[in-house]
Design an enzyme around this catalytic site. Sequence first.
Site, PDB file in Angstrom:
ATOM      1  N   ASP A  42       6.550   7.390   3.238  1.00 45.64           N
ATOM      2  CA  ASP A  42       6.522   8.650   2.483  1.00 45.64           C
ATOM      3  C   ASP A  42       7.239   9.780   3.216  1.00 45.64           C
ATOM      4  OD1 ASP A  42       4.969   7.555   0.402  1.00 45.64           O
ATOM      5  OD2 ASP A  42       3.150   7.857   1.567  1.00 45.64           O
ATOM      6  N   LYS A  93      15.024   9.973  -1.579  1.00 52.00           N
ATOM      7  CA  LYS A  93      16.082  10.918  -1.897  1.00 52.00           C
ATOM      8  C   LYS A  93      17.343  10.635  -1.062  1.00 52.00           C
ATOM      9  CE  LYS A  93      17.256  15.515  -0.608  1.00 52.00           C
ATOM     10  NZ  LYS A  93      16.904  16.922  -0.480  1.00 52.00           N
ATOM     11  N   HIS A 120       9.355   4.684  -3.699  1.00 55.33           N
ATOM     12  CA  HIS A 120       9.751   6.064  -3.530  1.00 55.33           C
ATOM     13  C   HIS A 120      10.210   6.693  -4.825  1.00 55.33           C
ATOM     14  CE1 HIS A 120      13.282   3.919  -1.534  1.00 55.33           C
ATOM     15  NE2 HIS A 120      13.550   4.033  -2.797  1.00 55.33           N
ATOM     16  N   THR A 137       0.627   3.972  -5.064  1.00 60.69           N
ATOM     17  CA  THR A 137      -0.814   3.781  -5.098  1.00 60.69           C
ATOM     18  C   THR A 137      -1.549   4.949  -5.728  1.00 60.69           C
ATOM     19  OG1 THR A 137      -0.994   4.806  -2.939  1.00 60.69           O
ATOM     20  CG2 THR A 137      -0.744   2.417  -2.987  1.00 60.69           C
ATOM     21  N   ARG A 169      -2.809   7.248  -4.188  1.00 62.03           N
ATOM     22  CA  ARG A 169      -3.914   7.663  -3.308  1.00 62.03           C
ATOM     23  C   ARG A 169      -3.597   9.021  -2.690  1.00 62.03           C
ATOM     24  NH1 ARG A 169      -4.738   2.420   0.478  1.00 62.03           N
ATOM     25  NH2 ARG A 169      -2.522   2.701   0.756  1.00 62.03           N
TER      26      ARG A 169
END
Length: 424
Positions: free
Chosen positions: A12, A17, A40, A302, A304
């Site tokens: 992450d 990008k 992503h 996820t 999360r």
Amino acid sequence: MIRAIVGANWGDEGKGKVTDMLAAQADIVIRFQGGANAGHTIINHYGKFALHLLPSGVFSDKAVNIIGNGVALNIPSLLKELKHVTDGGVPAPRLMISNRAQIVMPYHVLFDQYEEERLSHKQFGSTKSGIAPFYSDKYAKTGFQISELYDEAYLREKLESVLAVKNILLEHLYNKPQLSVDELFNQLIEWRDAIDPYVADTVAYLGSAVKEGKTILLEGQLGSLKDPDFGIYPYTTSSSTLAGYGAVGAGLPPYEIKDIIAVTKAYSSAVGAGAFTSEIFGDKADELRRRGGDAGEFGATTGRPRRMGWFDCVATRYGCRVQGATQVVLTAIDVLSYLDEIPVCVGYEIDGKVTEDFPATVDLNRAKPVLKTLHGWKQDVRGITDFAKLPQAAQDYVLFIEKELGVPVKMVSNGPRREEIIHR
Ligand code: GDP
């Protein structure tokens, strides 16, 4: 020329990008490890997409996209993702899937769920997408290569012997329903026919491509600290997240990987369990998570909520070292613009001693952060494309990190869009 783009931290970092930018210039884009367990976010002229398995070159009309032999191929996820991309107006991508890639079986996903249920509060925070059972089977030599789907007699026989063992575990360890050879066989044949147009000998293809001097991009998933050898074991993933593994997971000569771009965010975030030395809590964490918005709040795959922390020089220097980074991209500096002062973690205190080297997990579990406070810039930095036009404190922040990492920061990202980038 082969170049790799990889994460220096927990994943992450904003690789999506940067990968999208670089994929636009590449002839070939390759996924070499991992599966559909992370992903992503890419925002470009077609819109906003979450990619999990497809290489980022799917948005380029010239790139050939390869799912390498090192990937955990979840066929239904792949088919769903292809549809997500083409439904979004993207032309049908040029895709090749290595005939040596192995398949995430439906029981891998089940075993992942059952095992986390069994471990209950001791669980690893698995994404439950079958990745750990998949790689366990691959190395235990009970996995299924795509090539094996083309020999039906061999396939049926292997299914019988593998399922005999799985069914014992299902019945006696997990108390769950057993699996049928016939059902699974039919499912696999159906999947094989669906991916057949893409299956290829990618090692042969890449051998010629390297000779012809094609521009090849290796696209990493997650980051250094999730690597099974160098990451925070056992809170790692199950395949190597390092650029070096790109040679293995794609079938390329290691000495051809000339440029290793490590991506790191201007602050830290992590999902799942495990030590996170520079972690912050309470209101401070909530605020950073909220400001992070797109960049900080929820995992692309996820969903999360992420754990938040300050930039960690110790972890990131190590993350760059194990990647063999030749350059760094620092992302999301725009997110820090609200802070008067910005703490960064410059050392770990373990049993009263300060170290700048990232320790193995048992020592890491006792580490306390040594923080240094840098000046904030309190000014919106989005839209700036020239490093010299950044507020002085923002320039100093980047230079401080560069010095700590010992690797040139060649790009600074100041917003989620493709064009929000500062080249140095
Ligand atoms: P990956 O796991 O490293 O591929 O992470 P992603 O590429 O999914 O990045 C996470 C999020 O950060 C996405 O929502 C991106 O749009 C966002 N993002 C990337 N770079 C920047 C940036 O410079 N600033 C901000 N604010 N968001 C960014």
